[in-house]
Design an enzyme around this catalytic site. Structure first.
Site, PDB file in Angstrom:
ATOM      1  N   SER A  73       9.079   7.673  26.796  1.00 49.74           N
ATOM      2  CA  SER A  73       9.685   8.824  27.942  1.00 49.74           C
ATOM      3  C   SER A  73       8.494   9.059  28.871  1.00 49.74           C
ATOM      4  O   SER A  73       7.347   9.111  28.705  1.00 49.74           O
ATOM      5  CB  SER A  73       9.854  10.254  27.101  1.00 49.74           C
ATOM      6  OG  SER A  73       9.950  11.312  27.668  1.00 49.74           O
ATOM      7  N   TYR A 110       6.516  15.923  20.738  1.00 45.38           N
ATOM      8  CA  TYR A 110       7.125  14.715  21.243  1.00 45.38           C
ATOM      9  C   TYR A 110       6.336  14.019  22.227  1.00 45.38           C
ATOM     10  O   TYR A 110       6.415  12.737  22.330  1.00 45.38           O
ATOM     11  CB  TYR A 110       8.471  15.452  22.068  1.00 45.38           C
ATOM     12  CG  TYR A 110       9.289  14.545  22.729  1.00 45.38           C
ATOM     13  CD1 TYR A 110      10.348  13.905  21.950  1.00 45.38           C
ATOM     14  CD2 TYR A 110       9.550  14.124  24.110  1.00 45.38           C
ATOM     15  CE1 TYR A 110      11.244  12.986  22.638  1.00 45.38           C
ATOM     16  CE2 TYR A 110      10.622  13.422  24.716  1.00 45.38           C
ATOM     17  CZ  TYR A 110      11.439  12.754  23.788  1.00 45.38           C
ATOM     18  OH  TYR A 110      12.242  12.100  24.203  1.00 45.38           O
ATOM     19  N   ALA A 111       5.617  14.742  22.941  1.00 47.57           N
ATOM     20  CA  ALA A 111       4.609  14.140  23.995  1.00 47.57           C
ATOM     21  C   ALA A 111       3.532  12.700  23.046  1.00 47.57           C
ATOM     22  O   ALA A 111       3.406  11.659  23.377  1.00 47.57           O
ATOM     23  CB  ALA A 111       3.852  14.651  24.765  1.00 47.57           C
ATOM     24  N   LYS A 164       5.987   9.843  21.793  1.00 51.53           N
ATOM     25  CA  LYS A 164       6.131   8.928  22.951  1.00 51.53           C
ATOM     26  C   LYS A 164       4.986   8.537  23.465  1.00 51.53           C
ATOM     27  O   LYS A 164       5.185   7.303  23.769  1.00 51.53           O
ATOM     28  CB  LYS A 164       7.111   9.753  23.662  1.00 51.53           C
ATOM     29  CG  LYS A 164       8.457  10.095  23.123  1.00 51.53           C
ATOM     30  CD  LYS A 164       9.341   9.049  22.788  1.00 51.53           C
ATOM     31  CE  LYS A 164      10.791   9.570  22.438  1.00 51.53           C
ATOM     32  NZ  LYS A 164      11.563   8.373  22.232  1.00 51.53           N
TER      33      LYS A 164
END
Length: 250
Positions: A143, A156-157, A160
């Site tokens: 992402s 999430y960071a 990903k």
């Protein structure tokens, strides 16, 4: 889908998170591109009932990417049925967004388990099937949040971004001994999926205004990127991150 080629002619493919959204579109694109068989995997395959019937070359697999035993069973099934694996698409992922001060340990653990550990476990389980012929393509969905960060998405960071780092390591590791096993990532921007459709219009308008091309991407934009990286058209590309984001991150 327009302009579909036969770039997957005869290939055996596995796609995770395949029941709907990007995973569905990726699975359909690979099937339409001539794949011998696409194994569409998801923890809940019920949403796929609406489209699976249109394909003789797609098999539905209920699968938890964090379950090592289930992954071993899938590997054994592929070995028996196909004798190899040509393409692995690591697409399964979840979000549990919260600002740093409010993010719980459970929020962190669940996202890292599925998004990062799941990619590791899945790739480790499928790799021996590619090593049979010393060739294959691994495409993992990262992402732009993994490359550039985002407010309220620490977990999430991290997951990903970790996929990108793992992929770059695999690109170096998996070619030892002359193997032609490639590993690449795609980093989508804002894509028109069920997730973005649930976003309030005011927020969606602000998101869209940041995109130089002036509109959200479609799942087909990501799927066609996967098709390219999975195919022999990208035979000299490995260890790369393809951003498909309308110019959002430049």
């Amino acid at each position: 889908m327009t302009g579909i080629t036969q770039d997957m002619q005869g290939n055996v493919c596995v796609v995770t998170g395949a029941a709907r959204g990007l995973g569905r579109c990726i699975s359909e694109t690979l099937a339409q591109a001539g794949a011998a068989q696409v194994y569409a995997c998801d923890i809940d395959m019920a949403p796929a009932e609406s489209w699976l019937g249109g394909y003789d070359n797609v098999s539905a697999i209920t699968l938890n990417v964090c379950d090592s035993n289930a992954l071993s069973r899938l590997s054994a099934r592929l070995l028996e049925e196909q004798g190899r694996l040509d393409v692995l698409v690591n697409n399964a992922g979840i979000t549990r967004d919260a600002l740093l001060g409010k993010m719980t340990e459970a929020d962190w653990d669940s996202v890292l388990d599925v998004n990062l550990k799941g990619v590791f476990l899945m790739t480790r389980a499928m790799l021996p099937l590619m090593q049979i012929h010393q060739s294959g393509s691994i495409v993992s969905i990262s992402s732009i949040v993994g490359t550039d960060g985002n407010i309220g998405q620490s977990n999430y960071a991290a997951s990903k971004g970790g996929i990108i780092s793992m992929t770059r390591g695999w690109a170096k590791e998996l070619v030892r001994g002359g193997a032609q096993i490639r590993a690449n990532c795609i980093a989508p921007g804002f894509i028109n999926t069920e997730m973005t459709q649930a976003v309030p219009q005011k927020v969606l308008d602000k998101m869209t205004a940041r995109i130089p091309l002036g509109h959200l991407g479609e799942p087909t934009d990501i799927a066609e990127g996967v098709l390219f990286l999975a195919s022999q058209r990208a035979r000299y590309i490995t260890g790369q991150v393809l951003k498909i984001d309308g110019g959002l991150v430049l």
